[in-house]
Each structure stands twice: as C-alpha cells, then as structure tokens.
Design a protein around this motif. Structure first.
Motif, short mmCIF file in Angstrom:
data_model
loop_
_atom_site.label_atom_id
_atom_site.label_comp_id
_atom_site.label_asym_id
_atom_site.label_seq_id
_atom_site.Cartn_x
_atom_site.Cartn_y
_atom_site.Cartn_z
N SER A 98 -41.26 -12.70 3.97
CA SER A 98 -40.27 -11.38 2.98
C SER A 98 -39.50 -11.31 4.77
N THR A 99 -37.69 -10.93 3.56
CA THR A 99 -36.88 -10.72 5.11
C THR A 99 -35.69 -9.86 4.59
N VAL A 100 -36.12 -8.69 5.35
CA VAL A 100 -34.57 -7.11 4.65
C VAL A 100 -33.64 -7.47 5.48
N GLN A 101 -33.49 -7.52 6.69
CA GLN A 101 -31.77 -7.24 7.27
C GLN A 101 -31.65 -8.00 8.77
N ALA A 102 -33.17 -9.00 8.66
CA ALA A 102 -32.92 -9.65 10.00
C ALA A 102 -31.84 -10.86 9.52
N SER A 106 -31.14 -14.67 14.28
CA SER A 106 -31.30 -13.79 15.13
C SER A 106 -33.23 -14.37 14.66
N ARG A 107 -33.49 -14.72 13.72
CA ARG A 107 -34.54 -15.72 13.55
C ARG A 107 -35.12 -16.88 13.52
N HIS A 177 -25.81 -13.69 17.94
CA HIS A 177 -26.96 -12.85 17.43
C HIS A 177 -27.16 -12.42 18.84
N ASN B 71 -45.27 -7.45 -1.23
CA ASN B 71 -44.34 -8.61 -1.55
C ASN B 71 -43.88 -9.41 -0.24
N GLY B 72 -44.46 -8.91 0.70
CA GLY B 72 -43.46 -9.75 2.13
C GLY B 72 -42.76 -8.23 2.83
N VAL B 73 -43.09 -6.67 2.03
CA VAL B 73 -42.27 -5.73 2.59
C VAL B 73 -43.43 -5.06 2.60
N ARG B 79 -37.14 1.23 0.38
CA ARG B 79 -36.65 2.49 1.59
C ARG B 79 -36.89 3.19 2.04
N LYS B 170 -40.81 -9.91 12.99
CA LYS B 170 -40.86 -10.89 12.96
C LYS B 170 -42.10 -11.38 14.04
N THR B 215 -36.56 -9.16 19.14
CA THR B 215 -35.97 -9.45 19.36
C THR B 215 -34.34 -8.81 18.74
N GLN B 217 -34.23 -7.49 15.50
CA GLN B 217 -33.98 -7.78 14.46
C GLN B 217 -33.72 -6.91 13.75
N TYR B 218 -34.25 -5.48 14.17
CA TYR B 218 -34.46 -4.51 13.14
C TYR B 218 -35.27 -4.63 11.78
N GLU B 219 -35.40 -4.94 11.69
CA GLU B 219 -36.75 -5.25 10.95
C GLU B 219 -37.07 -3.98 10.93
N ALA B 222 -35.70 -1.03 8.60
CA ALA B 222 -35.70 -1.19 7.59
C ALA B 222 -36.93 -0.83 7.16
#
Lengths: 225, 249
Positions: A98-102, A106-107, A177, B71-73, B79, B170, B215, B217-219, B222
């Motif tokens: 899952s991806t929140v904000q990337a 960027s991916r 990016h 669930n992937g988070v 948050r 990632k 890289t 992406q700032y995951e 979050a």
C-alpha cells in the motif's frame, strides 16, 4: 585520499552524487531544449546555432561533451548502485502493498530513468552519430551542416516523432520528482523556501519537457516545414 | 463486528512462512487492535493451536514494541498512531485485514509478526549518546538552550524506534530513524563535541546493516506514529556532508 572513496561509497555520498549529477543533467536539458527552439526560427537560425556550437573557442564543445558523459555516467552508475541496494534491502515483499503519500513519479524513477536512457542512446545515434534514420550528408545553401533538414526529416516519420514525444513526457515525469528531490538530498529543506523548491523546479522541468514535445508536433502538423 | 484476518505465520527465520486466514467474530469496536489479536489467540489456544506471535509491551503508544503492517500500512490506517493505540472502530464489519511483519533484510523475522530490530540498537551504539564524565548532577538550566532548538530536539527525540519508517519505506531505508537519532543530539550543546563522528559512524552502521536508501518519497513520515518530520533527514544529509568534508579522519 581513501576517505573520498569511502565517502562517496556510503549511502549518503552516493545520494549526493545522484543529486548533483541530476542537477547537472537538468540544467543541460534546459539549455539544450532552449537552443533547439531555433527550429521554430527557420533553417538559417538553426544551422547557424549548430555551427556556433561546433566552433566554440577552446574546444568548449568537447569539454562540455566530456562533462556530460561524466554527469550522465555517474548518474547511471549511482542509480544502479542505489537501486540494487534498495531491492536487496527488502528480499520478501509485502503480500498486500500500500502507498500513503509517495507519488507515482517517485516510485517509478528507475523505470522512467531506464526508458529515458534508451531514448538518449537512440537520440545520440540519430542526431549526433547519425547512424540510424539519417539520410545524409545534408549541406545547406551556405555550405553549413544542415541540421534543420536533418531534424525535419527525422520528425516527419511519425513513429520516431512519437518516441521523442513519449520520451520527453517521461523526462518531465522523471523531473517532477527528481527536480525537487535533489534539494532534500543535499540537505536543503527549510519552511522559508520549501514551497519554492518543491514547485518551481518540477514545473520548469514540465515546461522544458513540453517545449521538447512541441518540436516534433510542430513538424508533424506542418508548422515547421 | 466480524472480520476476516489474513495473518503471516512463520515458525522461524530459517523457515518460510505463509498467510493464514482466521475469523475474528464479535469484535468490540472499543477494543484495541492488539486486544482483538489477543482474543483470536485465546481461540487458537483453546483449539490447541499455536497463538500468533507479535511484539507488544506498554500498549500505551510509547515503547515502540508493537510492529505490524496492517493492510500494507505500518501500524494501520490511523496517522500518528501505534498498532496498540489503534482501535477497532477504525474498521467496519466484514472487513478483510492483512497483517504482516515489518519486511526488511535488516529486520529478520523471529516468529510470525515478531522481527529482530537489533540493527537499530547497533545504530544507537554507534553514536546515539553523549560521552560525559559522571559526577555531581549539574544544575538544571545551567546551559542555556534556545527554545527553538529545545523544541526541535524534542521533536526528533520523540522517535520510539519502532521501525515503521523502515517497514513503510519502498526501499526499506532507515534514514528517518537514524536522522532522528543523529539530530536530537546535534541540536543540543551537549551533543556538539561528538557531532561529526556521531553522524559518520551512525550512517556507516546503518549502511552495514543492509538498509536501503532514501528516495525522498516520505512514506516514512506518513507512517511514523510520532510524526517525525523528513526535515531531520535533510538535516542529517547536511551534517554528514559537513562531517565528511571537515572531520579529521
């Protein structure tokens, strides 16, 4: 001098090189596209611009070319080094990722970078080495290398034009990016100017990429003929 | 509410694992995520099955023990919330929930959802401290520290070392964790004498542990239950650059 190797071999050292060479390639792209807009001014403007570049004093063209080989070479080498490390850092991936904000850009940096590299090699073979899709030698009425006609003939082939346009859009996407990411890597993150450095450089990247797209489009629709 | 859970089960670091499906029935929306797992485990134990292993300690969101991808988070959908402080009201009846361990080469799985986070301890051991000669307790406020610096140092020091940044990245990069640990001391006067070697050693230990590279992406930001900002990564990038160019060795 061992420290230099150790420094740039570290994760952060490699990232600095990635950011600096990315910035170099970004600045080159801006200059390169702006120069090529001479296509809109006609054959005389384009061919005299090309001749000016070739006859720059002190072998400046070759110095620039060697510089570019280093810039792109280091960018590619660091991309390989960092991406390999990133892949090996997670040997088993998530069953439900899952991806929140990337951002998507960027991916997909390694992927878009790879396609742009393939384009770059084609572009060099096409217009610099002139070993593919080139029907020359072309000389204009003043006895100059006829770059204008070369570009015109190249872009009149829709498949080649489409590839150029796709590649330029991917460059814009890559820069959306990269052109802001490089500031963070070099430690530039400050609320005073964050809005500026996260919007203006990617936006300029898109403008330049779209200007790049405009040349093959102009040839295809007959604005440049 | 009734839920379907898909939980990663793995006996040890050497064996392979797989997702196993369990039903969690009559779950109260007031229970925490870990309490829900406790109930599932009670059912498993009653059936003579091996309960699901997961890390937990304080259950107050401050120890950094709980660690699971929901669930992937990392730590689930809310948050700034650890898995133990996540409540079942964040889910609805009939939901399917995937629960997996942190996935990173530097965090080998010990069992099920429990991973070995020793690589974080090694990073701390490489410089996450100040060396002081012990003696009498110094007077409070003997060293003046500007409020901006104190606040910023506290923001970095909020890191509880849970590893959500690595899990959500990632690239399985630990740069948010290392940046927080480098920065909270770099912002204080007591951290200055060892500042250069600290960042050089901690980054080297991070690299050696096999984490990936940021890289931007700032995951991580979050996912961080403490909301640690990626500004600290930029600060670490500055510090490492300066230290790399200015340290004596």
């Amino acid at each position: 001098m061992v420290w230099i190797g150790q420094f740039f071999n570290s994760s952060l050292g490699a990232k600095y090189l990635m950011a600096l060479t990315g910035a170099g390639a970004y600045l080159f792209l801006i200059g390169h596209i702006l120069g090529n807009l001479n296509m809109f001014l006609g054959a005389d403007a384009m061919n005299s611009y090309a001749l000016t570049l070739k006859t720059l004093p002190f072998g400046a063209l070759w110095i620039a070319r060697i510089g570019l080989v280093f810039v792109f070479g280091i960018h590619i080498l660091m991309a390989i080094k960092l991406t390999r490390a990133n892949k090996s850092a997670r040997p088993v991936s998530y069953s439900k990722p899952s991806t929140v904000q990337a951002s998507l850009a960027s991916r997909t940096m390694p992927l878009t970078g790879l396609v742009v590299l393939a384009f770059l090699i084609f572009h060099l073979a096409h217009f610099t080495w002139r070993i593919v899709a080139y029907d020359g030698p072309l000389i204009d009425t003043s006895g100059r290398d006829d770059v204008y006609t070369m570009v015109l003939q190249g872009f009149q082939q829709p498949v080649i034009s489409m590839f150029y346009m796709l590649a330029m859009l991917l460059v814009g996407f890559h820069l959306s990016h990269g052109a802001k990411s490089m500031f963070q890597t070099l430690g530039l993150n400050n609320k005073k100017y964050n809005l500026l450095i996260t919007t203006a450089p990617p936006l300029l990247g898109w403008v330049v990429a779209l200007l790049g797209v405009s040349i093959p489009i102009a040839v295809l629709v007959g604005i440049i003929s | 509410m009734n839920l379907t859970l898909h939980v990663w089960r793995q006996n040890g670091s050497k064996t392979s694992g797989k997702l196993v499906t369990y039903n969690a029935n009559n779950v109260s929306e007031d229970s925490s995520f870990l309490e829900m797992l406790d109930e599932v485990n009670e059912g498993l134990i009653a059936n003579d099955e091996e309960p699901i292993a997961f890390d937990h300690d304080c259950r107050e969101g401050i120890c950094g023990s709980c660690s699971m991808m929901i669930n992937g988070v990392a730590h689930g959908p809310e948050r700034h919330t650890t898995a133990c402080q996540l409540h079942m009201r964040s889910f609805k009846d009939g939901d399917e929930i995937y629960i997996e361990p942190w996935r990173a080469k530097a965090f080998p799985i010990i069992k099920d959802l429990v991973v070995d986070r020793n690589s974080f301890d090694k990073v701390i051991q490489a410089g996450g401290y100040v060396s002081v000669s012990t003696g009498g307790v110094p007077d409070a406020n003997a060293i003046p520290i500007g409020k901006d610096y104190a606040d910023s140092a506290m923001d970095a020091a909020e890191c509880i070392g849970c590893g959500a940044c690595v899990a959500s990245c990632k690239n399985a990069s630990a740069m948010l964790f290392v940046a927080a640990k480098v920065s909270h001391l770099a912002l204080l006067p007591q951290g200055q004498p060892e500042r250069k070697n600290r960042v050089l050693n901690m980054v080297k230990t991070m690299d050696d542990a096999g984490f990936g590279n940021c890289t931007n992406q700032y995951e991580c930001e979050a996912a961080c239950p403490k909301g640690i900002s990626v500004e600290f990564i930029a600060k670490m990038n500055r510090d490492f650059l300066k230290a790399g160019l200015a340290s004596k060795d």
